[in-house]
Design a protein around this motif. Structure first.
Motif, short mmCIF file in Angstrom:
data_model
loop_
_atom_site.label_atom_id
_atom_site.label_comp_id
_atom_site.label_asym_id
_atom_site.label_seq_id
_atom_site.Cartn_x
_atom_site.Cartn_y
_atom_site.Cartn_z
N ASN A 86 4.01 -8.18 -4.10
CA ASN A 86 3.43 -8.01 -5.45
C ASN A 86 2.39 -6.90 -5.45
OD1 ASN A 86 4.89 -10.05 -6.73
ND2 ASN A 86 3.42 -11.62 -6.09
N ASN A 87 1.53 -6.90 -4.41
CA ASN A 87 0.51 -5.85 -4.32
C ASN A 87 1.20 -4.49 -4.21
OD1 ASN A 87 -1.05 -7.86 -1.74
ND2 ASN A 87 -1.22 -8.15 -3.95
N TYR A 88 2.25 -4.44 -3.39
CA TYR A 88 3.01 -3.19 -3.18
C TYR A 88 3.58 -2.69 -4.52
CZ TYR A 88 6.50 -0.05 -1.06
OH TYR A 88 7.26 1.05 -0.72
N ASP A 89 4.21 -3.60 -5.26
CA ASP A 89 4.85 -3.21 -6.52
C ASP A 89 3.82 -2.80 -7.56
OD1 ASP A 89 7.33 -3.67 -5.42
OD2 ASP A 89 7.57 -5.66 -6.32
N ASP A 90 2.68 -3.51 -7.60
CA ASP A 90 1.63 -3.17 -8.57
C ASP A 90 1.06 -1.78 -8.28
OD1 ASP A 90 1.93 -5.59 -9.83
OD2 ASP A 90 0.19 -6.54 -8.88
N MET A 91 0.89 -1.44 -7.01
CA MET A 91 0.39 -0.09 -6.68
C MET A 91 1.44 0.96 -6.97
SD MET A 91 -1.96 -0.50 -3.31
CE MET A 91 -0.91 -1.56 -2.35
N LYS A 92 2.68 0.65 -6.60
CA LYS A 92 3.78 1.61 -6.83
C LYS A 92 3.86 2.00 -8.31
CE LYS A 92 8.77 1.89 -6.04
NZ LYS A 92 9.93 1.12 -5.60
N ALA A 93 3.60 1.02 -9.18
CA ALA A 93 3.67 1.28 -10.62
C ALA A 93 2.57 2.24 -11.08
CB ALA A 93 3.56 -0.05 -11.38
N LEU A 94 1.50 2.36 -10.30
CA LEU A 94 0.39 3.26 -10.66
C LEU A 94 0.55 4.65 -10.08
CD1 LEU A 94 -2.71 0.92 -10.06
CD2 LEU A 94 -1.77 1.63 -12.27
N ALA A 95 1.52 4.82 -9.16
CA ALA A 95 1.64 6.09 -8.42
C ALA A 95 2.13 7.21 -9.32
CB ALA A 95 2.58 5.91 -7.24
N GLN A 96 1.48 8.36 -9.20
CA GLN A 96 1.92 9.54 -9.96
C GLN A 96 2.63 10.52 -9.05
OE1 GLN A 96 -1.90 10.22 -11.64
NE2 GLN A 96 -1.42 9.05 -13.49
N GLY A 97 2.40 10.39 -7.74
CA GLY A 97 3.07 11.26 -6.77
C GLY A 97 3.90 10.42 -5.82
N GLY A 98 4.08 10.95 -4.61
CA GLY A 98 4.90 10.25 -3.62
C GLY A 98 4.20 9.01 -3.08
N ILE A 99 5.00 8.10 -2.54
CA ILE A 99 4.44 6.88 -1.95
C ILE A 99 4.89 6.71 -0.50
CG2 ILE A 99 4.02 5.64 -4.11
CD1 ILE A 99 6.70 4.09 -3.41
N PHE A 108 4.61 -3.97 10.20
CA PHE A 108 4.08 -3.76 11.56
C PHE A 108 3.93 -5.07 12.33
CE2 PHE A 108 2.70 -0.39 8.73
CZ PHE A 108 3.15 0.72 9.42
N ASP A 109 4.36 -6.18 11.74
CA ASP A 109 4.21 -7.50 12.39
C ASP A 109 5.37 -7.73 13.35
OD1 ASP A 109 3.91 -10.10 13.19
OD2 ASP A 109 3.81 -10.95 11.16
N PRO A 110 5.11 -7.78 14.66
CA PRO A 110 6.22 -7.99 15.61
C PRO A 110 6.86 -9.37 15.46
CG PRO A 110 4.09 -8.04 16.76
CD PRO A 110 3.81 -7.64 15.34
N GLU A 111 6.19 -10.29 14.74
CA GLU A 111 6.75 -11.63 14.55
C GLU A 111 7.32 -11.85 13.15
OE1 GLU A 111 4.14 -14.76 16.00
OE2 GLU A 111 3.38 -13.42 17.55
N ALA A 112 7.39 -10.79 12.34
CA ALA A 112 7.97 -10.94 10.99
C ALA A 112 9.46 -11.21 11.13
CB ALA A 112 7.73 -9.67 10.17
N ASP A 113 9.94 -12.25 10.44
CA ASP A 113 11.37 -12.55 10.54
C ASP A 113 11.96 -12.66 9.15
OD1 ASP A 113 10.10 -14.83 9.83
OD2 ASP A 113 11.07 -16.13 11.30
N GLY A 114 11.85 -11.58 8.41
CA GLY A 114 12.41 -11.55 7.06
C GLY A 114 11.36 -11.70 5.98
N ASP A 115 10.38 -12.60 6.17
CA ASP A 115 9.31 -12.75 5.18
C ASP A 115 8.29 -11.66 5.41
OD1 ASP A 115 7.31 -13.45 3.47
OD2 ASP A 115 6.96 -15.45 4.29
N MET A 116 8.13 -10.77 4.43
CA MET A 116 7.26 -9.60 4.62
C MET A 116 5.89 -9.77 3.97
SD MET A 116 9.04 -7.86 6.59
CE MET A 116 8.37 -6.20 6.65
N ASP A 117 5.57 -10.98 3.48
CA ASP A 117 4.30 -11.20 2.79
C ASP A 117 3.27 -11.86 3.70
OD1 ASP A 117 5.41 -10.19 0.48
OD2 ASP A 117 5.79 -12.17 -0.40
#
Ligand code: 4NP
Length: 151
Positions: A86-99, A108-117
Motif C-alpha cells: 500500500n505504501n509502495y502504491d501510494d508513493m508510486k501515485a505521487l511520482a512525476q518521474g521514474g521510480i 531484500f528479506d532472505p526469508e520472504a516467501d511470497g508475502d512482501m509486506d
C-alpha cells in the motif's frame, strides 16, 4: 553519500525502526537513512512507545519526529524503501518521474516467501513489534550490501 528513505503509513511504528536500524548498522560516512509516512495522522510525534521499547531492547538508538512523504522526496533520496505494498502504491501515485529507486523492503528479506509486506503492528501487541524488528533487521543487512555494491 547515499540517502535512504524508509516509508510506512503513520511514520511512528515501522519506518522509524527501519531508519534507526539502518543508521545503527550502516557506515555513517557512506549511507544515511530518514523516514516518512504516506499519511499525516501522526506528524510531529515521536515513534510509538512499542517501537522505542524494541529498539532499546536491542540497543538501537531511535530518534525521529513523524513527517509526511512528499513527491519531492523522490528527488532527495537515492533509495526509497516501502514497508508494504500500500505504501509502495501510494508513493508510486505521487511520482512525476521514474521510480527505479522505489523498492519494497522485503525484496531484500532472505526469508520472504511470497508475502512482501512488513505487517502493520499498530493495532496488535508488543510481539508484533518484536516480529517486525527482526524482519526489518535481516532485510536491512541485505539492503546495505545492495547499496554498497551499487556505488
Ligand atoms: P506505521 O503504523 O505505519 O508502521 O507507523 C501505523 C501507525 C498509525 C496508524 C496506522 C499504522 N494509524 O492508523 O494511526
Amino acid at each position: 553519500m547515499k540517502n535512504v528513505l524508509f516509508v510506512c503509513l503513520g511514520n511512528i511504528c515501522r519506518s522509524p525502526l527501519g531508519e534507526a536500524v539502518f543508521n545503527h548498522k550502516a557506515d555513517p560516512l557512506s549511507m544515511r537513512a530518514d523516514s516518512a509516512g504516506t499519511a499525516a495522522y501522526h506528524v510531529g510525534e515521536n515513534p510509538d512507545h512499542r517501537s522505542i521499547s524494541v529498539a532499546n531492547k536491542y540497543h538501537v538508538p531511535i530518534h525521529h519526529k513523524a513527517r509526511k512523504f512528499v513527491a519531492e522526496d523522490f528527488e532527495r533520496f537515492d533509495y526509497i524503501i516501502a514497508m508494504d505494498r500500500n505504501n509502495y502504491d501510494d508513493m508510486k501515485a505521487l511520482a512525476q518521474g521514474g521510480i527505479d529507486h522505489l523498492f519494497l523492503l522485503r525484496e531484500f528479506d532472505p526469508e520472504a516467501d511470497g508475502d512482501m509486506d512488513v505487517p502493520d503492528p499498530y493495532y496488535g501487541g508488543s510481539d508484533g513489534f518484536e516480529h517486525v524488528f527482526h524482519m526489518v533487521s535481516r532485510s536491512i543487512d541485505e539492503l546495505i550490501k545492495h547499496i554498497a555494491s551499487d556505488q
